[in-house]
Design a protein around this motif. Structure first.
Motif, PDB file in Angstrom:
ATOM      1  N   ILE A  10       0.839  -1.207   0.000  1.00  0.00           N
ATOM      2  CA  ILE A  10       0.000   0.000   0.000  1.00  0.00           C
ATOM      3  C   ILE A  10       0.873   1.254   0.000  1.00  0.00           C
ATOM      4  N   ARG A  11       1.922   1.212   0.809  1.00  0.00           N
ATOM      5  CA  ARG A  11       2.812   2.383   0.874  1.00  0.00           C
ATOM      6  C   ARG A  11       3.484   2.666  -0.475  1.00  0.00           C
ATOM      7  N   SER A  12       3.683   1.613  -1.268  1.00  0.00           N
ATOM      8  CA  SER A  12       4.309   1.839  -2.578  1.00  0.00           C
ATOM      9  C   SER A  12       3.420   2.751  -3.433  1.00  0.00           C
ATOM     10  N   LEU A  13       2.114   2.728  -3.163  1.00  0.00           N
ATOM     11  CA  LEU A  13       1.181   3.560  -3.951  1.00  0.00           C
ATOM     12  C   LEU A  13       1.242   5.045  -3.578  1.00  0.00           C
ATOM     13  N   HIS A  14       2.047   5.368  -2.562  1.00  0.00           N
ATOM     14  CA  HIS A  14       2.300   6.787  -2.287  1.00  0.00           C
ATOM     15  C   HIS A  14       3.146   7.384  -3.411  1.00  0.00           C
ATOM     16  N   GLN A  15       3.819   6.495  -4.163  1.00  0.00           N
ATOM     17  CA  GLN A  15       4.720   6.965  -5.218  1.00  0.00           C
ATOM     18  C   GLN A  15       4.124   6.773  -6.609  1.00  0.00           C
ATOM     19  N   LYS A  16       4.320   7.789  -7.422  1.00  0.00           N
ATOM     20  CA  LYS A  16       3.812   7.780  -8.786  1.00  0.00           C
ATOM     21  C   LYS A  16       4.268   6.547  -9.570  1.00  0.00           C
ATOM     22  N   LYS A  17       5.532   6.243  -9.436  1.00  0.00           N
ATOM     23  CA  LYS A  17       6.116   5.127 -10.167  1.00  0.00           C
ATOM     24  C   LYS A  17       5.305   3.841  -9.964  1.00  0.00           C
ATOM     25  N   LEU A  75      -3.289   1.971  10.185  1.00  0.00           N
ATOM     26  CA  LEU A  75      -3.850   2.966   9.264  1.00  0.00           C
ATOM     27  C   LEU A  75      -2.867   4.126   9.094  1.00  0.00           C
ATOM     28  N   GLU A  76      -2.252   4.520  10.216  1.00  0.00           N
ATOM     29  CA  GLU A  76      -1.231   5.574  10.127  1.00  0.00           C
ATOM     30  C   GLU A  76      -0.073   5.155   9.223  1.00  0.00           C
ATOM     31  N   ARG A  77       0.264   3.878   9.267  1.00  0.00           N
ATOM     32  CA  ARG A  77       1.388   3.388   8.452  1.00  0.00           C
ATOM     33  C   ARG A  77       1.085   3.454   6.956  1.00  0.00           C
ATOM     34  N   ILE A  78      -0.151   3.192   6.590  1.00  0.00           N
ATOM     35  CA  ILE A  78      -0.467   3.132   5.155  1.00  0.00           C
ATOM     36  C   ILE A  78      -1.038   4.446   4.608  1.00  0.00           C
ATOM     37  N   SER A  79      -1.431   5.352   5.510  1.00  0.00           N
ATOM     38  CA  SER A  79      -2.103   6.583   5.082  1.00  0.00           C
ATOM     39  C   SER A  79      -1.126   7.586   4.454  1.00  0.00           C
ATOM     40  N   THR A  80      -1.665   8.418   3.575  1.00  0.00           N
ATOM     41  CA  THR A  80      -0.875   9.518   3.005  1.00  0.00           C
ATOM     42  C   THR A  80      -1.158  10.811   3.773  1.00  0.00           C
ATOM     43  N   ASN A  85      -8.035   9.343   8.069  1.00  0.00           N
ATOM     44  CA  ASN A  85      -9.468   9.583   8.200  1.00  0.00           C
ATOM     45  C   ASN A  85     -10.282   8.280   8.130  1.00  0.00           C
ATOM     46  N   ASP A  86      -9.989   7.353   9.067  1.00  0.00           N
ATOM     47  CA  ASP A  86     -10.807   6.143   9.324  1.00  0.00           C
ATOM     48  C   ASP A  86     -10.819   5.078   8.226  1.00  0.00           C
ATOM     49  N   VAL A  87     -10.821   5.500   6.975  1.00  0.00           N
ATOM     50  CA  VAL A  87     -10.960   4.540   5.866  1.00  0.00           C
ATOM     51  C   VAL A  87      -9.932   4.862   4.775  1.00  0.00           C
ATOM     52  N   LEU A  88      -9.316   3.826   4.229  1.00  0.00           N
ATOM     53  CA  LEU A  88      -8.417   4.009   3.084  1.00  0.00           C
ATOM     54  C   LEU A  88      -8.802   2.988   2.014  1.00  0.00           C
ATOM     55  N   ALA A  89      -8.987   3.468   0.804  1.00  0.00           N
ATOM     56  CA  ALA A  89      -9.362   2.573  -0.286  1.00  0.00           C
ATOM     57  C   ALA A  89      -8.236   2.487  -1.312  1.00  0.00           C
ATOM     58  N   VAL A  90      -8.043   1.294  -1.849  1.00  0.00           N
ATOM     59  CA  VAL A  90      -7.121   1.104  -2.965  1.00  0.00           C
ATOM     60  C   VAL A  90      -7.990   0.880  -4.202  1.00  0.00           C
ATOM     61  N   VAL A  91      -7.779   1.724  -5.200  1.00  0.00           N
ATOM     62  CA  VAL A  91      -8.720   1.794  -6.316  1.00  0.00           C
ATOM     63  C   VAL A  91      -7.972   1.641  -7.641  1.00  0.00           C
TER      64      VAL A  91
END
Lengths: 259, 259
Positions: A10-17, A75-80, A85-91
């Protein structure tokens, strides 16, 4: 609890690449997740706090993606976000292309190298508000699935299509009758200007404005006039998202008067 | 090279607490520093890279504050920006108060708990553009000398006065003839509305809008209409800085037509 690998994924999705490589992006908050679930987007996974679970289960029984209850720490670990804010979706990033048979029948927005994610998100939100459904971006414009852009759209990313392309090529294939309006210093006031119903509004980069190359394709130059006081200096320019919104508002005001 | 104490002193100004205590704020970049030096603000110290020195010495011989050449490393230490922009100025927060003998003769903007620094900065920039010189903020509005606000104003902080006060007390002392316009969902379209020349435009918080308490003082409710499509949902609201700018633009457009 999330595994190290899940967190890493999930954290990899913080990056554009990695967003590009995996074709996935992150959206956060119950409201945005809700809107994405109801839209044409494909929500792959939802990570949420126990507190957010009842609402989620009640409202999305029919359209339920895979979901995982997570601790606040995870949630803090994966959030941007600084404050998750309670919910994180991967889309899934949708694989859509502009429909050239229809694009010249409507009003569209063209962005020439907008750099600030907050500006792009705000522009998408305003486009949605004023009924402009298509935004074409130069290849150097900030990516629409950057988490900061997604959050700033406040859900409007679900309703506005954003495409990236070589603008010069696009201009060349446009019918000569289709007007391109560019916001330029030497333009005429948007309030003295008559917008055609099907047209493109071009907004330039935050500091450089519209590039020379793109200026060549501008058919009419338009401008938002500042209030002139003889005795005082005034701002040199408006924020790009504000300028885009003012032009779209005026376009929409004129069209509403005509119908 | 800057001493540890100098760095500590400047870095303390990243925090609101110390800005208030010391009555100082930070502004960055050659352009903003230039504008502050030419304005009524008192620039106390300027820290700059060797590269920026010739320009600075050439242009500000007559209005030169104390200045220090610093290394890129030191500039990074004291800067509030991810990518420091050559020059950092330490500036006095001006000790000004609203002039109640004149305030009700002009158009002003009132902000009820705007939270996002980028939004406040953008609003100040647009107010400058549209010739609105006074902004009154509720005490919970983000601080105008927050570095992110200062940067987002792009120099307009030099030309717009921003005050913080108890809005309810302010409304109570206003003449009954002075109109307060509030942006509210049930308002009438700004395009069907006749703005008085001297008036106050109230903009609410990003998520909650105008508070109940402040709503009591709104004399006319105004609104920016979204484009209505029967078949589709649309954005629920506009970005607060965009909404403020659209209302100010329409106010200015109407006034220009009248003169």
């Amino acid at each position: 609890m999330l595994s190290k690998n899940q967190i890493k994924h999930i954290r990899s999705l913080h990056q554009k690449k990695f967003r590009n490589e995996l074709g996935l992006f992150i959206a956060e908050g119950p409201k945005l997740t809700e809107e994405l679930l109801q839209s044409g987007y494909r929500v792959k996974e939802v990570y949420l706090l126990a507190d957010a679970l009842p609402d989620f289960q009640k409202n999305y029984a029919t359209n339920k993606p895979e979901y995982f209850e997570v601790s606040r720490k995870d949630l803090e670990r994966i959030s941007t976000l600084k404050t998750p804010n309670d919910v994180l979706a991967v889309v899934e990033i949708p694989a859509i292309k502009p429909d050239y048979s229809k694009i010249f029948e409507q009003a569209i927005l063209i962005l020439d190298d907008i750099q600030d994610p907050g500006n792009l998100g705000t522009i998408i939100r305003s486009a949605d508000w004023f009924g402009i459904k298509t935004i074409l971006c130069s290849k150097n414009t900030v990516e629409a699935f950057n988490p900061k852009v997604v959050q700033a759209t406040m859900g409007s990313i679900c309703r506005v299509d954003v495409f990236y392309l070589d603008l010069a090529l696009f201009f060349e294939r446009a019918p000569t009758s289709y007007p391109f309006y560019g916001t330029l210093l030497e333009g005429q006031s948007i309030y003295q200007f008559d917008f055609e119903k099907a047209c493109a509004i071009i907004i330039g980069n935050e500091s450089r404005g519209i590039s020379r190359e793109v200026q060549n394709f501008v058919k009419e130059k338009i401008k938002i006039l500042p209030y002139q006081r003889d005795d005082k200096e005034t701002a040199e320019s408006l924020n790009a998202a504000v300028a885009a919104s003012l032009v779209m508002a005026e376009y929409r005001r004129q069209q509403s008067k005509k119908t």
